[in-house]
Scaffold this motif. Structure first.
Motif, short mmCIF file in Angstrom:
data_model
loop_
_atom_site.label_atom_id
_atom_site.label_comp_id
_atom_site.label_asym_id
_atom_site.label_seq_id
_atom_site.Cartn_x
_atom_site.Cartn_y
_atom_site.Cartn_z
N TYR A 132 10.59 -1.34 -4.29
CA TYR A 132 11.92 -3.10 -3.65
C TYR A 132 11.18 -4.08 -4.54
O TYR A 132 10.00 -4.20 -3.48
CB TYR A 132 12.93 -2.85 -3.01
N LEU A 133 11.86 -4.89 -4.76
CA LEU A 133 11.18 -6.27 -4.37
C LEU A 133 12.85 -7.09 -4.32
O LEU A 133 13.45 -7.50 -5.10
CB LEU A 133 10.64 -6.81 -5.87
N SER A 142 9.09 -4.10 -0.37
CA SER A 142 9.63 -2.65 0.10
C SER A 142 8.87 -1.67 -0.45
O SER A 142 8.98 -1.31 -2.19
CB SER A 142 10.26 -2.76 1.23
N ARG A 143 9.37 -0.51 0.03
CA ARG A 143 9.31 1.39 -0.74
C ARG A 143 9.72 2.38 0.13
O ARG A 143 9.40 2.29 1.51
CB ARG A 143 7.64 2.22 -1.53
N ASP A 144 10.52 3.23 0.04
CA ASP A 144 11.10 4.62 -0.05
C ASP A 144 10.29 5.49 -0.55
O ASP A 144 10.58 5.99 -1.69
CB ASP A 144 12.47 4.62 0.14
N ASN A 145 9.13 6.15 0.15
CA ASN A 145 8.39 7.01 -0.55
C ASN A 145 9.69 8.83 -1.08
O ASN A 145 9.01 9.37 -1.67
CB ASN A 145 7.11 7.63 0.22
N ALA A 146 10.35 8.56 -0.12
CA ALA A 146 11.24 9.33 0.07
C ALA A 146 11.68 9.67 -1.30
O ALA A 146 12.47 11.05 -1.70
CB ALA A 146 12.47 10.11 1.23
N THR A 185 0.79 -1.64 0.26
CA THR A 185 0.42 0.54 -0.36
C THR A 185 0.57 1.40 -0.17
O THR A 185 2.12 1.22 0.35
CB THR A 185 -0.81 0.11 1.08
N SER A 186 0.16 2.15 0.15
CA SER A 186 1.39 3.38 -0.04
C SER A 186 1.61 4.16 0.97
O SER A 186 2.78 5.14 0.71
CB SER A 186 -0.19 4.90 -0.44
N SER A 187 1.44 3.71 2.24
CA SER A 187 1.45 3.98 3.21
C SER A 187 2.94 2.87 3.51
O SER A 187 4.48 2.78 4.80
CB SER A 187 1.36 3.75 4.05
#
Length: 127
Positions: A80-81, A71-75, A52-54
């Motif tokens: 990533y996978l 995972s994600r880094d919104n900054a 999700t976005s968060s």
């Protein structure tokens, strides 16, 4: 217009690890869920993982649960996978995808939930 660019694919031996990255641009990255799909030769594109976005909610295909982590880094506008314990059956072109709907509470899993796609990155696992 949303642009998604994958990287990190390659040729590895069974049991090895790879981390795929997907850099996004063109809209507010932090508002949309992101996902990974894959397509092996002669097969349909299949869901792998989504977040999700968060980043609070994730979903995984049964075949990768316990081995892959999204995972994600919104900054950094990047998702990533992390793929561990790779198997020959993980060989495919991996596609990054962006959700059609903003701020979905549950990570989407259906192909039609996603409206933006990257060009794909090849992952080949030799046995």
């Amino acid at each position: 217009q949303v642009q998604l660019v994958e990287s990190g694919g390659g040729l590895v031996q069974a049991g090895a690890s790879l981390r795929l990255s997907c850099a996004a641009s063109g809209r507010t990255f932090s508002a949309y869920a992101m996902g990974w799909f894959r397509q092996a030769p002669g097969k349909e594109r299949e869901f792998v993982a989504a977040i999700t976005s968060s980043g609070r909610s994730t979903n995984y295909a049964d075949s990768v649960t316990g081995r892959f982590t999204i995972s994600r880094d919104n900054a950094k506008n990047t998702v990533y996978l992390q793929m561990n314990s790779l198997k020959s059956e993980d060989t495919a072109v991996y596609y990054c995808a962006g959700d059609r709907v903003a701020f979905r509470r549950v990570a989407p899993t259906k192909y039609e939930d996603f409206g933006s796609w990257g060009q794909g990155t090849q992952v080949t696992v030799s046995s």
